[in-house]
Design a protein around this motif. Structure first.
Motif, short mmCIF file in Angstrom:
data_model
loop_
_atom_site.label_atom_id
_atom_site.label_comp_id
_atom_site.label_asym_id
_atom_site.label_seq_id
_atom_site.Cartn_x
_atom_site.Cartn_y
_atom_site.Cartn_z
N THR A 54 1.01 -0.76 0.08
CA THR A 54 0.07 0.15 -0.18
C THR A 54 1.15 1.42 -0.52
OG1 THR A 54 -1.95 -1.65 1.09
CG2 THR A 54 -1.99 0.96 1.36
N SER A 56 0.81 5.30 0.17
CA SER A 56 -0.39 6.41 0.19
C SER A 56 0.31 8.02 0.33
CB SER A 56 -1.13 6.43 1.44
OG SER A 56 -0.08 6.25 2.28
N GLN A 71 -8.54 9.98 -11.82
CA GLN A 71 -7.75 9.00 -11.04
C GLN A 71 -6.50 8.89 -10.71
OE1 GLN A 71 -8.74 5.18 -12.55
NE2 GLN A 71 -11.37 5.19 -12.04
N GLN A 73 -3.71 7.23 -9.91
CA GLN A 73 -2.55 5.41 -10.71
C GLN A 73 -1.37 5.31 -9.13
OE1 GLN A 73 -2.94 3.55 -12.68
NE2 GLN A 73 -1.48 2.18 -12.49
N GLY A 86 -4.21 1.18 -9.39
CA GLY A 86 -4.95 2.13 -9.42
C GLY A 86 -5.46 1.86 -7.66
N GLY A 87 -5.72 3.54 -7.33
CA GLY A 87 -6.15 3.54 -5.59
C GLY A 87 -8.21 4.21 -6.71
N ASP A 88 -8.17 5.48 -5.60
CA ASP A 88 -9.72 6.07 -5.86
C ASP A 88 -9.93 6.74 -6.77
OD1 ASP A 88 -10.44 3.78 -3.32
OD2 ASP A 88 -10.26 5.29 -2.10
N TRP A 99 -5.53 10.13 -0.09
CA TRP A 99 -5.75 8.55 -1.32
C TRP A 99 -4.49 7.78 -0.33
CZ3 TRP A 99 -1.75 5.93 -3.42
CH2 TRP A 99 -0.18 7.26 -3.59
N SER A 100 -4.81 6.60 -1.24
CA SER A 100 -4.33 5.32 -0.67
C SER A 100 -4.47 4.46 -2.31
CB SER A 100 -4.47 4.80 0.27
OG SER A 100 -5.44 3.80 0.43
N ALA A 101 -3.22 3.42 -2.22
CA ALA A 101 -3.39 2.62 -3.55
C ALA A 101 -3.06 1.42 -3.15
CB ALA A 101 -2.97 3.37 -4.19
N THR A 102 -3.68 0.49 -2.55
CA THR A 102 -3.19 -1.01 -2.53
C THR A 102 -2.94 -2.01 -3.96
OG1 THR A 102 -3.89 -1.37 -0.65
CG2 THR A 102 -3.70 -3.67 -1.53
#
Length: 154
Positions: A54, A56, A71, A73, A86-88, A99-102
């Motif tokens: 993850t 962020s 979005q 990336q 991708g994230g939210d 933001w955070s993306a996993t």
């Protein structure tokens, strides 16, 4: 049928000019200072249970996409492995947001705790008319930095 030399030369010049313009538009990311868009990635990422990572940070988005969707990336690079995920969807209201993306490590099992490179991008994608390319991606802001990946218990 033979094409007159002047006509062929003008078509070649036109094709070269179009290719150069397209390369400049595609290769030049939007400067966040120009439009008020910005994104940052935190200097620490997390490996979760050994099967995902993850990243962020924060972002601010003021330029709405024509399609209405912007979005986040994220990309992680470590020891020759590269993982993009991708994230939210971003909210373009001019305010700062977290933001955070996993990303799953199925295809990149060599990712481990330690130093890595990370990039975060705010981007919008929209369908275009014509055959090539059917999707146009605009990068609104980006941030790259060295990060430290940590695993639980470390």
């Amino acid at each position: 049928m033979r094409i007159p030399t002047a006509f062929a030369a003008s078509r070649l010049v036109l094709a070269a000019a179009c290719a150069a313009a397209a390369a400049i538009v595609v290769a030049t990311p939007a400067n966040s200072a120009d439009f008020g868009n910005e994104i940052s990635v935190q200097e620490q990422g997390r490996i979760v249970e050994g099967d995902s990572v993850t990243l962020s940070g924060t972002y601010r988005c003021v330029t709405p996409s024509p399609s209405g969707a912007v979005q986040i990336q994220a990309t992680l690079v470590q020891d020759g492995s590269r993982l993009s995920f991708g994230g939210d969807e971003a909210v373009c209201d001019g305010e700062q947001h977290q933001w955070s993306a996993t990303g799953k490590l199925r295809m990149t099992p060599g990712v481990h705790a330690g130093a890595a490179g990370a990039e975060a991008r705010l981007q919008s994608a929209r369908l275009t008319s014509g055959v090539f390319p059917p999707v146009s991606v605009s990068h609104l802001a980006a941030d790259r930095k060295d990060v430290e990946l940590v695993a639980p218990g470390r």
